[in-house]
Design a protein around this motif. Structure first.
Motif, PDB file in Angstrom:
ATOM      1  N   ASN A   1       0.623  -1.152   0.070  1.00 29.74           N
ATOM      2  CA  ASN A   1      -0.040   0.037   0.072  1.00 29.74           C
ATOM      3  C   ASN A   1       0.922   1.289   0.034  1.00 29.74           C
ATOM      4  O   ASN A   1       2.001   1.083   0.368  1.00 29.74           O
ATOM      5  CB  ASN A   1      -0.946  -0.173   1.314  1.00 29.74           C
ATOM      6  CG  ASN A   1      -0.283  -0.047   2.449  1.00 29.74           C
ATOM      7  OD1 ASN A   1       0.656   0.790   2.944  1.00 29.74           O
ATOM      8  ND2 ASN A   1      -0.555  -1.157   3.155  1.00 29.74           N
ATOM      9  N   LYS A   2       0.152   2.426  -0.292  1.00 28.74           N
ATOM     10  CA  LYS A   2       1.004   3.783  -0.266  1.00 28.74           C
ATOM     11  C   LYS A   2       2.066   3.826   1.281  1.00 28.74           C
ATOM     12  O   LYS A   2       2.728   4.704   0.813  1.00 28.74           O
ATOM     13  CB  LYS A   2       0.016   4.708  -0.379  1.00 28.74           C
ATOM     14  CG  LYS A   2      -0.928   5.168   0.714  1.00 28.74           C
ATOM     15  CD  LYS A   2      -1.690   6.228   0.438  1.00 28.74           C
ATOM     16  CE  LYS A   2      -2.943   6.497   1.817  1.00 28.74           C
ATOM     17  NZ  LYS A   2      -3.729   7.636   1.460  1.00 28.74           N
ATOM     18  N   ASP A   3       1.531   3.587   2.206  1.00 29.05           N
ATOM     19  CA  ASP A   3       2.322   3.759   3.484  1.00 29.05           C
ATOM     20  C   ASP A   3       3.632   3.071   3.248  1.00 29.05           C
ATOM     21  O   ASP A   3       4.631   3.643   4.220  1.00 29.05           O
ATOM     22  CB  ASP A   3       1.355   3.409   4.636  1.00 29.05           C
ATOM     23  CG  ASP A   3       0.328   4.159   4.711  1.00 29.05           C
ATOM     24  OD1 ASP A   3       0.125   5.396   4.425  1.00 29.05           O
ATOM     25  OD2 ASP A   3      -1.083   3.226   5.603  1.00 29.05           O
ATOM     26  N   LEU A   4       3.693   2.220   2.361  1.00 36.00           N
ATOM     27  CA  LEU A   4       5.234   1.345   2.241  1.00 36.00           C
ATOM     28  C   LEU A   4       5.973   1.760   1.256  1.00 36.00           C
ATOM     29  O   LEU A   4       7.078   1.135   1.101  1.00 36.00           O
ATOM     30  CB  LEU A   4       4.843   0.027   2.379  1.00 36.00           C
ATOM     31  CG  LEU A   4       3.962  -0.802   3.381  1.00 36.00           C
ATOM     32  CD1 LEU A   4       3.833  -2.082   3.273  1.00 36.00           C
ATOM     33  CD2 LEU A   4       4.834  -0.375   4.722  1.00 36.00           C
ATOM     34  N   ILE A   5       5.441   3.133   0.655  1.00 39.81           N
ATOM     35  CA  ILE A   5       6.300   3.269  -0.399  1.00 39.81           C
ATOM     36  C   ILE A   5       7.280   4.650   0.163  1.00 39.81           C
ATOM     37  O   ILE A   5       6.659   5.452   0.828  1.00 39.81           O
ATOM     38  CB  ILE A   5       5.542   4.055  -1.725  1.00 39.81           C
ATOM     39  CG1 ILE A   5       4.831   2.752  -2.214  1.00 39.81           C
ATOM     40  CG2 ILE A   5       6.405   4.781  -2.661  1.00 39.81           C
ATOM     41  CD1 ILE A   5       5.573   1.735  -3.244  1.00 39.81           C
ATOM     42  N   PHE A   6       8.708   4.673  -0.158  1.00 42.05           N
ATOM     43  CA  PHE A   6       9.388   5.619   0.385  1.00 42.05           C
ATOM     44  C   PHE A   6      10.467   6.318  -0.667  1.00 42.05           C
ATOM     45  O   PHE A   6      10.700   5.278  -1.578  1.00 42.05           O
ATOM     46  CB  PHE A   6      10.049   5.127   1.769  1.00 42.05           C
ATOM     47  CG  PHE A   6      10.982   4.414   1.533  1.00 42.05           C
ATOM     48  CD1 PHE A   6      12.162   4.296   1.549  1.00 42.05           C
ATOM     49  CD2 PHE A   6      10.385   2.988   1.699  1.00 42.05           C
ATOM     50  CE1 PHE A   6      13.203   3.276   1.432  1.00 42.05           C
ATOM     51  CE2 PHE A   6      11.500   1.817   1.723  1.00 42.05           C
ATOM     52  CZ  PHE A   6      12.890   2.061   1.366  1.00 42.05           C
ATOM     53  N   TRP A   7      11.133   7.132  -0.462  1.00 36.94           N
ATOM     54  CA  TRP A   7      12.279   7.693  -1.245  1.00 36.94           C
ATOM     55  C   TRP A   7      11.608   8.072  -2.862  1.00 36.94           C
ATOM     56  O   TRP A   7      12.548   7.974  -3.905  1.00 36.94           O
ATOM     57  CB  TRP A   7      13.112   6.677  -1.238  1.00 36.94           C
ATOM     58  CG  TRP A   7      14.177   6.733  -0.334  1.00 36.94           C
ATOM     59  CD1 TRP A   7      13.778   7.408   1.043  1.00 36.94           C
ATOM     60  CD2 TRP A   7      15.415   6.527   0.022  1.00 36.94           C
ATOM     61  NE1 TRP A   7      15.186   7.402   1.794  1.00 36.94           N
ATOM     62  CE2 TRP A   7      15.857   6.636   1.457  1.00 36.94           C
ATOM     63  CE3 TRP A   7      16.426   5.579  -0.893  1.00 36.94           C
ATOM     64  CZ2 TRP A   7      17.331   6.416   1.885  1.00 36.94           C
ATOM     65  CZ3 TRP A   7      17.634   5.197  -0.290  1.00 36.94           C
ATOM     66  CH2 TRP A   7      18.100   5.646   0.947  1.00 36.94           C
TER      67      TRP A   7
ATOM     68  N   ASP B   1      -2.960  -2.597  -3.391  1.00 39.23           N
ATOM     69  CA  ASP B   1      -4.432  -2.108  -3.036  1.00 39.23           C
ATOM     70  C   ASP B   1      -4.877  -0.995  -4.079  1.00 39.23           C
ATOM     71  O   ASP B   1      -5.905  -0.594  -4.093  1.00 39.23           O
ATOM     72  CB  ASP B   1      -4.654  -1.876  -1.754  1.00 39.23           C
ATOM     73  CG  ASP B   1      -3.817  -0.574  -1.153  1.00 39.23           C
ATOM     74  OD1 ASP B   1      -3.126  -0.167  -2.038  1.00 39.23           O
ATOM     75  OD2 ASP B   1      -3.922  -0.559   0.089  1.00 39.23           O
ATOM     76  N   GLY B   2      -3.912  -0.532  -4.652  1.00 37.43           N
ATOM     77  CA  GLY B   2      -4.058   0.699  -5.683  1.00 37.43           C
ATOM     78  C   GLY B   2      -4.333   2.066  -4.902  1.00 37.43           C
ATOM     79  O   GLY B   2      -4.797   3.037  -5.785  1.00 37.43           O
ATOM     80  N   SER B   3      -3.682   2.038  -3.643  1.00 35.95           N
ATOM     81  CA  SER B   3      -3.676   3.220  -2.874  1.00 35.95           C
ATOM     82  C   SER B   3      -2.782   4.288  -3.278  1.00 35.95           C
ATOM     83  O   SER B   3      -2.976   5.451  -3.033  1.00 35.95           O
ATOM     84  CB  SER B   3      -3.489   3.201  -1.621  1.00 35.95           C
ATOM     85  OG  SER B   3      -2.259   2.187  -1.282  1.00 35.95           O
TER      86      SER B   3
END
Length: 278
Positions: free
Chosen positions: A136-142, A159-161
């Motif tokens: 999910n979006k919370d686990l994307i960084f940098w 999940d497409g977030s």
């Protein structure tokens, strides 16, 4: 003398970026290499990939997830605290040359080591695409760092977030069909790297995977990090961590990691029980 922490940030839930004053390591560190550290004198040795280096400031950047006993101890340290000892840089650096179009595929925590690889390939004159994937979006960084190092960044989430819904392999498949890809590099969970290698094999696209098996001493003496590559036993710490993804026996590595994680979980449960006086 320990290694002082200069910067600390939680880049996503339970995943942390820290910068460390480490002049001897940053002086020679290259993309694809790793370090082994001990949080304190009683601590175990754990390997962590070198995520970034600033040679002018002597800053070593590592990104880790606080999931096991040692990484949870590391997470408790703050700016100004010191790590007991660090050994590195270890491993064979990623082989970088001008090839044409390079696609880096980063799954979850794989984004950290992928950054230096992408940057090195870009500086060598290649067109570089980055595919970043997570649950999910919370686990994307940098994202911003990746954009500065690549020609284009693609983001996928289960999940497409954020970005497009789906998996990194879907974007990779589209890129392969749209233009000539000269090199693919995959870093992340074993199943993801296996899926990438399986996808590129029919197209005969050179595919490098960064292996992260069980590792203890970082010198090849213990044999814990052995992987079978092309029918031959290799050691990720001294022969890798980069290997030809089409030759790696992923099933063997995945089975061994599962056994280790089960044992690690039981050990952590016992440690917690001992602390609680039970």
């Amino acid at each position: 003398m320990g290694y002082k922490i200069l910067y600390k940030k939680e880049v996503c839930p339970n995943q942390f970026e820290i910068r460390i004053d480490a002049p001897y390591i940053t002086r020679n560190a290259k993309a694809g290499q790793f370090i082994i550290l001990r949080v304190n004198q009683e601590g175990e040795r754990i390997p962590l990939t070198i995520a970034d280096v600033n040679k002018e400031k002597n800053e070593l950047t590592i990104v880790f997830m606080a999931v096991g006993y040692t990484t949870k101890q590391l997470e408790k340290l703050n700016v100004g605290d010191e790590i007991e000892d660090i050994v590195g840089p270890l491993g064979v650096p990623t082989h970088v040359e001008k090839l044409g179009t390079v696609v880096c595929v980063a799954g979850g925590y794989g984004a950290a080591p992928c950054y230096l690889m992408a940057k090195a390939y870009k500086e060598a004159g290649n067109k570089v695409y980055m595919i970043m994937g997570a649950r999910n979006k919370d686990l994307i960084f940098w994202e911003e760092k990746m954009e500065s190092a690549c020609d284009k960044v693609f983001i996928t989430t289960n999940d497409g977030s954020l970005g497009r819904e789906g998996f990194v392999t879907q974007v990779l498949d589209e890129l392969i069909k749209e233009e000539k890809i000269n090199q693919v590099i995959a870093v992340g969970p074993m199943p993801m790297m296996k899926a990438v290698a399986d996808m590129t094999r029919p197209y005969n696209i050179s595919t490098i995977v960064s292996m992260n098996p069980i590792m203890v001493d970082g010198t090849g003496m213990c044999g814990a990090c052995r992987v079978t590559v092309g029918g031959e036993v290799k050691f990720a710490c001294v022969d890798g961590p980069d290997f030809d993804g089409h030759k790696v026996d992923f099933d063997e590595v995945i089975n061994r990691l599962k056994i280790y994680k089960d044992q690690e979980r039981k050990r952590d449960e016992n440690c917690n029980l001992m602390k609680a006086g039970k």
